[in-house]
Design a protein around this motif. Structure first.
Motif, PDB file in Angstrom:
ATOM      1  N   UNK A 177      47.825  13.016  14.343  1.00 34.46           N
ATOM      2  CA  UNK A 177      49.123  12.975  14.998  1.00 34.46           C
ATOM      3  C   UNK A 177      48.933  13.033  16.511  1.00 34.46           C
ATOM      4  N   UNK A 178      49.513  12.058  17.189  1.00 36.14           N
ATOM      5  CA  UNK A 178      49.427  11.990  18.645  1.00 36.14           C
ATOM      6  C   UNK A 178      50.776  12.408  19.225  1.00 36.14           C
ATOM      7  N   UNK A 179      50.771  13.504  19.966  1.00 32.05           N
ATOM      8  CA  UNK A 179      51.989  14.097  20.518  1.00 32.05           C
ATOM      9  C   UNK A 179      51.956  14.039  22.042  1.00 32.05           C
ATOM     10  N   UNK A 180      53.076  14.284  22.699  1.00 35.37           N
ATOM     11  CA  UNK A 180      53.091  14.236  24.164  1.00 35.37           C
ATOM     12  C   UNK A 180      52.106  15.211  24.803  1.00 35.37           C
ATOM     13  N   UNK A 181      51.818  16.312  24.111  1.00 35.82           N
ATOM     14  CA  UNK A 181      50.953  17.340  24.700  1.00 35.82           C
ATOM     15  C   UNK A 181      49.590  17.459  24.020  1.00 35.82           C
ATOM     16  N   UNK A 182      49.209  16.450  23.245  1.00 36.17           N
ATOM     17  CA  UNK A 182      47.902  16.512  22.592  1.00 36.17           C
ATOM     18  C   UNK A 182      47.877  15.759  21.274  1.00 36.17           C
ATOM     19  N   UNK A 183      46.807  15.949  20.521  1.00 37.39           N
ATOM     20  CA  UNK A 183      46.669  15.272  19.231  1.00 37.39           C
ATOM     21  C   UNK A 183      45.975  16.198  18.245  1.00 37.39           C
ATOM     22  N   UNK A 184      46.197  15.938  16.939  1.00 38.19           N
ATOM     23  CA  UNK A 184      45.668  16.835  15.908  1.00 38.19           C
ATOM     24  C   UNK A 184      45.533  16.081  14.593  1.00 38.19           C
ATOM     25  N   UNK A 185      44.370  16.266  13.930  1.00 38.96           N
ATOM     26  CA  UNK A 185      44.200  15.722  12.583  1.00 38.96           C
ATOM     27  C   UNK A 185      45.005  16.585  11.611  1.00 38.96           C
ATOM     28  N   UNK A 186      45.740  15.920  10.720  1.00 38.30           N
ATOM     29  CA  UNK A 186      46.567  16.619   9.736  1.00 38.30           C
ATOM     30  C   UNK A 186      45.807  16.673   8.421  1.00 38.30           C
ATOM     31  N   UNK A 187      45.562  17.883   7.931  1.00 37.83           N
ATOM     32  CA  UNK A 187      44.830  18.048   6.675  1.00 37.83           C
ATOM     33  C   UNK A 187      45.772  18.424   5.541  1.00 37.83           C
ATOM     34  N   UNK A 188      45.445  17.941   4.352  1.00 37.24           N
ATOM     35  CA  UNK A 188      46.231  18.289   3.182  1.00 37.24           C
ATOM     36  C   UNK A 188      45.754  19.614   2.593  1.00 37.24           C
ATOM     37  N   UNK A 189      46.420  20.006   1.507  1.00 36.06           N
ATOM     38  CA  UNK A 189      46.078  21.287   0.878  1.00 36.06           C
ATOM     39  C   UNK A 189      45.611  21.124  -0.561  1.00 36.06           C
ATOM     40  N   UNK A 190      45.615  19.864  -1.072  1.00 37.38           N
ATOM     41  CA  UNK A 190      45.237  19.628  -2.469  1.00 37.38           C
ATOM     42  C   UNK A 190      43.748  19.292  -2.541  1.00 37.38           C
ATOM     43  N   UNK A 191      43.033  19.955  -3.445  1.00 38.58           N
ATOM     44  CA  UNK A 191      41.603  19.702  -3.648  1.00 38.58           C
ATOM     45  C   UNK A 191      41.402  19.092  -5.037  1.00 38.58           C
ATOM     46  N   UNK A 192      41.157  17.748  -5.092  1.00 39.70           N
ATOM     47  CA  UNK A 192      40.971  17.118  -6.403  1.00 39.70           C
ATOM     48  C   UNK A 192      39.810  17.732  -7.176  1.00 39.70           C
ATOM     49  N   UNK A 193      39.997  17.789  -8.484  1.00 41.42           N
ATOM     50  CA  UNK A 193      38.933  18.268  -9.349  1.00 41.42           C
ATOM     51  C   UNK A 193      37.931  17.147  -9.600  1.00 41.42           C
ATOM     52  N   UNK A 194      36.710  17.531  -9.978  1.00 37.16           N
ATOM     53  CA  UNK A 194      35.670  16.541 -10.240  1.00 37.16           C
ATOM     54  C   UNK A 194      36.134  15.564 -11.310  1.00 37.16           C
ATOM     55  N   UNK A 195      35.960  14.288 -11.029  1.00 35.99           N
ATOM     56  CA  UNK A 195      36.364  13.250 -11.981  1.00 35.99           C
ATOM     57  C   UNK A 195      37.816  12.861 -11.895  1.00 35.99           C
ATOM     58  N   UNK A 196      38.584  13.514 -11.016  1.00 35.86           N
ATOM     59  CA  UNK A 196      40.017  13.226 -10.923  1.00 35.86           C
ATOM     60  C   UNK A 196      40.265  11.939 -10.121  1.00 35.86           C
TER      61      UNK A 196
END
Length: 240
Positions: free
Chosen positions: A221-240
Motif C-alpha cells: 500500500x502506497x500512502x501519502x506518508x509512506x508505504x507498507x506491505x499488507x500481510x494476511x493472517x491465514x496460513x494454508x495447511x500442507x497440501x491445501x
C-alpha cells in the motif's frame, strides 16, 4: 528404463491433452540427477521433446498429484504430470495473473454459454480512502504474485467451486498485478449458471475468499506518508 526402475532412480513423466499429441507419447521416464527443481525438469523435457518448447511457459505441473511451482523439488520416484490449464470439461474456466487492464465484459462473454441465465461477478478495486479501522488515504497498490503457483492455485479454487456447486457453468478468476492507482479494478471472480438460485452467488463469494487464503498474491500500500506491505493472517495447511 522401465517404470519400476523409475521409482528408485528416475522420474516418471505424464503428458495430457495437446502436450501428449505434440510429443507423441503420454508418458516417459527421465534419468536425471535428483533432486532438481521443476523449472530445471522443464528444461530437460524441452531438450528431449523440443516440440514442447513453446508450451512450457503456460503448462501446469503436478508432482505426485499436487500442483507444483517452478521452485518445488522433484525427487527420485516422483510422478510429474504436465498439462494445459484445466478446462473443466466443456465448461469454460479462466484463471490468470495479468498486468493488463481487466476487461470485465470480455471475461464475462468468455464464460457465458447458451444455457447461461445468471452471472455473479465480484470485482475488487483499489480503495482510495479507508474509513474502517484507522482512517487513511491510499494513492496506489503495488501487486506482486508468485505467478506459476498463483495460477495453479486459481485452478484449484475453480475445481473446489465446481465440486461444491456443480450447477455453476463458467468460472473466471483473474488477478491484476503491478502498480495500480486508486479506483482501478484489481481482481475479478465471476461465476455463471442457468439460474440465480443454483448457488452462483455463494460460489463467487467462495472464490474471492479462497483466493485471499491460498493464492500467493501480495500488495504494498502506497500512502501519502509512506508505504507498507499488507500481510494476511491465514496460513494454508500442507497440501491445501
Amino acid at each position: 528404463m522401465n517404470e519400476d526402475t523409475a521409482k528408485a532412480h528416475g522420474v516418471k513423466i505424464l503428458f495430457f491433452a495437446h502436450l501428449k499429441d505434440l510429443s507423441g507419447v503420454d508418458r516417459a521416464v527421465l534419468d536425471v540427477d535428483l533432486p532438481l527443481r521443476v523449472v530445471e525438469l522443464k528444461r530437460t523435457i524441452v531438450a528431449r521433446f523440443p516440440m514442447l518448447a513453446d508450451r512450457m511457459t503456460n503448462v501446469l505441473v503436478a508432482v505426485n498429484q499436487q500442483y507444483a511451482g517452478d521452485e518445488d523439488l522433484v525427487r527420485a520416484g516422483d510422478e510429474v504430470a504436465f498439462f494445459p490449464p484445466v478446462s473443466g470439461g466443456s465448461l469454460p474456466t479462466i484463471f490468470r495473473i495479468t498486468k493488463e487492464e481487466l476487461d470485465l465484459n470480455e471475461l464475462l462473454e468468455k464464460i457465458t454459454l447458451p444455457t447461461t441465465g445468471a452471472a455473479c461477478i465480484f470485482t475488487g478495486m483499489v480503495r482510495g480512502e479507508t474509513r474502517r479501522g484507522e482512517a487513511h488515504q491510499t494513492i496506489a497498490l503495488e501487486y506482486e504474485a508468485y505467478v506459476p503457483m498463483a495460477e495453479a492455485k486459481m485452478a484449484q479454487v475453480a475445481a473446489e467451486i465446481r465440486q461444491r456447486w456443480p450447477a455453476v457453468e463458467g468460472i473466471a478468476i483473474v488477478q491484476r498485478i503491478g502498480h495500480l492507482k486508486a479506483g482501478t479494478p484489481t481482481v475479478m471472480i465471476a461465476c455463471t449458471a442457468a439460474h440465480r438460485d443454483t448457488g452462483v452467488f455463494e460460489a463467487a463469494r467462495y472464490g474471492i475468499d479462497r483466493l485471499k487464503e491460498i493464492v500467493p498474491v501480495w500488495k504494498k500500500e502506497i500512502m501519502p506518508n509512506g508505504e507498507e506491505w499488507i500481510e494476511g493472517s491465514y496460513y494454508p495447511k500442507k497440501g491445501e
